[in-house]
Design a protein around this motif. Structure first.
Motif, PDB file in Angstrom:
ATOM      1  N   THR A  12      17.287  -4.845 -12.997  1.00 39.90           N
ATOM      2  CA  THR A  12      17.292  -6.084 -12.224  1.00 39.90           C
ATOM      3  C   THR A  12      18.692  -6.485 -11.809  1.00 39.90           C
ATOM      4  O   THR A  12      19.682  -6.111 -12.452  1.00 39.90           O
ATOM      5  CB  THR A  12      16.637  -7.234 -13.036  1.00 39.90           C
ATOM      6  OG1 THR A  12      16.490  -8.378 -12.198  1.00 39.90           O
ATOM      7  CG2 THR A  12      17.466  -7.609 -14.252  1.00 39.90           C
TER       8      THR A  12
ATOM      9  N   THR B 169       2.732  -6.617 -13.893  1.00 34.67           N
ATOM     10  CA  THR B 169       3.953  -7.045 -14.581  1.00 34.67           C
ATOM     11  C   THR B 169       4.887  -7.767 -13.611  1.00 34.67           C
ATOM     12  O   THR B 169       5.446  -8.816 -13.931  1.00 34.67           O
ATOM     13  CB  THR B 169       4.673  -5.823 -15.188  1.00 34.67           C
ATOM     14  OG1 THR B 169       3.794  -5.195 -16.134  1.00 34.67           O
ATOM     15  CG2 THR B 169       5.959  -6.237 -15.880  1.00 34.67           C
ATOM     16  N   GLN B 170       5.033  -7.193 -12.412  1.00 27.93           N
ATOM     17  CA  GLN B 170       5.905  -7.800 -11.398  1.00 27.93           C
ATOM     18  C   GLN B 170       5.451  -9.222 -11.068  1.00 27.93           C
ATOM     19  O   GLN B 170       6.279 -10.132 -10.921  1.00 27.93           O
ATOM     20  CB  GLN B 170       5.892  -6.942 -10.137  1.00 27.93           C
ATOM     21  CG  GLN B 170       6.860  -7.403  -9.057  1.00 27.93           C
ATOM     22  CD  GLN B 170       8.308  -7.098  -9.393  1.00 27.93           C
ATOM     23  OE1 GLN B 170       8.672  -5.941  -9.519  1.00 27.93           O
ATOM     24  NE2 GLN B 170       9.120  -8.124  -9.551  1.00 27.93           N
ATOM     25  N   LYS B 171       4.145  -9.408 -10.981  1.00 27.54           N
ATOM     26  CA  LYS B 171       3.599 -10.733 -10.651  1.00 27.54           C
ATOM     27  C   LYS B 171       3.980 -11.755 -11.719  1.00 27.54           C
ATOM     28  O   LYS B 171       4.372 -12.887 -11.404  1.00 27.54           O
ATOM     29  CB  LYS B 171       2.076 -10.642 -10.511  1.00 27.54           C
ATOM     30  CG  LYS B 171       1.429 -11.917 -10.011  1.00 27.54           C
ATOM     31  CD  LYS B 171      -0.059 -11.710  -9.780  1.00 27.54           C
ATOM     32  CE  LYS B 171      -0.707 -12.992  -9.274  1.00 27.54           C
ATOM     33  NZ  LYS B 171      -2.170 -12.814  -9.059  1.00 27.54           N
TER      34      LYS B 171
ATOM     35  N   TYR C  97      16.532  -8.011  -6.983  1.00 28.26           N
ATOM     36  CA  TYR C  97      15.472  -7.035  -7.201  1.00 28.26           C
ATOM     37  C   TYR C  97      15.092  -7.007  -8.678  1.00 28.26           C
ATOM     38  O   TYR C  97      15.865  -7.408  -9.543  1.00 28.26           O
ATOM     39  CB  TYR C  97      15.872  -5.631  -6.721  1.00 28.26           C
ATOM     40  CG  TYR C  97      17.027  -4.987  -7.464  1.00 28.26           C
ATOM     41  CD1 TYR C  97      16.844  -4.386  -8.719  1.00 28.26           C
ATOM     42  CD2 TYR C  97      18.297  -4.937  -6.903  1.00 28.26           C
ATOM     43  CE1 TYR C  97      17.894  -3.792  -9.394  1.00 28.26           C
ATOM     44  CE2 TYR C  97      19.353  -4.342  -7.573  1.00 28.26           C
ATOM     45  CZ  TYR C  97      19.147  -3.771  -8.814  1.00 28.26           C
ATOM     46  OH  TYR C  97      20.190  -3.183  -9.482  1.00 28.26           O
TER      47      TYR C  97
ATOM     48  N   GLU D 208      12.953  -3.986 -10.653  1.00 29.66           N
ATOM     49  CA  GLU D 208      12.257  -2.725 -10.407  1.00 29.66           C
ATOM     50  C   GLU D 208      11.841  -2.038 -11.707  1.00 29.66           C
ATOM     51  O   GLU D 208      12.605  -2.002 -12.677  1.00 29.66           O
ATOM     52  CB  GLU D 208      13.157  -1.771  -9.612  1.00 29.66           C
ATOM     53  CG  GLU D 208      13.553  -2.275  -8.233  1.00 29.66           C
ATOM     54  CD  GLU D 208      12.412  -2.234  -7.230  1.00 29.66           C
ATOM     55  OE1 GLU D 208      11.379  -1.586  -7.529  1.00 29.66           O
ATOM     56  OE2 GLU D 208      12.555  -2.832  -6.155  1.00 29.66           O
TER      57      GLU D 208
ATOM     58  N   ASN E 144       7.698 -12.545 -11.497  1.00 22.36           N
ATOM     59  CA  ASN E 144       7.972 -13.458 -10.385  1.00 22.36           C
ATOM     60  C   ASN E 144       7.766 -14.904 -10.821  1.00 22.36           C
ATOM     61  O   ASN E 144       8.569 -15.789 -10.501  1.00 22.36           O
ATOM     62  CB  ASN E 144       7.073 -13.130  -9.194  1.00 22.36           C
ATOM     63  CG  ASN E 144       7.440 -11.818  -8.526  1.00 22.36           C
ATOM     64  OD1 ASN E 144       8.533 -11.287  -8.739  1.00 22.36           O
ATOM     65  ND2 ASN E 144       6.541 -11.285  -7.718  1.00 22.36           N
TER      66      ASN E 144
ATOM     67  N   ALA F 210       8.924  -7.982 -19.427  1.00 24.48           N
ATOM     68  CA  ALA F 210       8.313  -6.907 -18.639  1.00 24.48           C
ATOM     69  C   ALA F 210       8.010  -5.693 -19.515  1.00 24.48           C
ATOM     70  O   ALA F 210       6.943  -5.069 -19.391  1.00 24.48           O
ATOM     71  CB  ALA F 210       9.242  -6.519 -17.495  1.00 24.48           C
TER      72      ALA F 210
END
Length: 280
Positions: free
Chosen positions: A265, A222-224, A240, A242, A227, A209
């Motif tokens: 996280t 980045t979150q995608k 989480y 974040e 995941n 990330a």
């Protein structure tokens, strides 16, 4: 090294040091010590004339009774690590000693109660705030040392110190890691051999990330990708992940100014809840 179990014994043990005007450092812990804790003791030893370590598994900060039950309690081996590191006093009280009656006080840390750890662990930081306040009053240290692995806890305690005018310096120390990148934690001992091999991927996700944000990706992009990273490792159950501002831990949309971006996280692996973060 003195090991004391009561508030009265602690007061007596500290009295001569206070009369001599010696500086006192405090390292609060819940025991099950590892080299990450010892690094805090080493820093404390270098900066103070007296080193106090507390060992107390604080029941008021656990929202899960099973987690409290399973938390390792290893006072004898903890003391074997603390003495050669230069600890002067170990304060290891019982729950009844720390809480003769259950606290009625409730501390609200504002936005920090509703993000990350606060969002998923109801009442956790209230429990942390109360027990640390008690320790600050009992020891009255010049400096107190905490690990940056618990980044949100450090933010909560910084607010506690500032808002209640505790006359001490709060010092956050870098996270110590195993050679494969896993953040040192007392909970790591509960991982199976197979889970332990997978566990460093939590830190790998943080590094990935960080690289994506530095490349110019937004937090959403980045979150995608993160995941997808976790979907490829089904042993993890992320709670989480974040991307936030370092100062207030509120979500941000892209990389912040230098030194002000925090990626935090928490994830379950083999039934064990692991947390980690990086700041850049």
């Amino acid at each position: 090294m003195q090991v004391v179990n009561s508030k009265q014994e602690l007061k007596k043990a500290l009295k001569s040091y206070r009369s001599e005007g010696k500086s006192i450092g405090l390292v609060p812990t819940m025991g099950a010590l590892h080299q990450g804790h010892i690094s805090l003791i080493n820093r404390c030893r270098a900066e103070n004339e007296v080193v106090v370590a507390s060992i107390f598994v604080n029941p008021t900060q656990f929202d899960n009774p099973e987690d409290l039950k399973k938390y390792p309690r290893t006072l004898e081996s903890d003391c074997e690590l603390l003495e050669p590191a230069g600890c002067d006093i170990v304060f290891a009280p019982s729950a009844d000693e720390m809480y003769p009656t259950l606290p009625k006080l409730s501390i609200d840390f504002g936005n920090l109660e509703h993000v990350m750890e606060g969002k998923y662990r109801d009442g956790h930081f209230n429990g942390v705030g109360i027990v640390v306040s008690k320790l600050f009053h009992l020891v009255n240290p010049d400096r107190a040392y905490f690990g940056q692995k618990d980044l949100q806890q450090v933010a909560v305690l910084r607010r506690l110190v500032n808002d209640l005018s505790f006359d001490l310096e709060l010092i956050a120390c870098p996270t110590l890691r195993e050679s494969d990148g896993l953040a040192m934690s007392s909970r790591n001992t509960r991982l199976s051999a197979e889970a332990r091999k997978i566990a460093p991927q939590l830190h790998a996700a943080l590094q990935k990330a960080k690289d994506l944000l530095i490349q110019g990706k937004t937090a959403a992009e980045t979150q995608k990708e993160i995941n997808s990273f976790f979907e490829a490792i089904p042993e993890f159950r992320p709670e989480y992940f974040e991307i936030a501002d370092f100062d207030d831990l509120e979500p941000i949309k892209k990389m912040n100014t230098e030194g002000k971006t925090a990626i935090c996280t928490a994830a379950y692996l083999d039934g064990v809840r692991l947390i980690d973060n990086i700041v850049f």
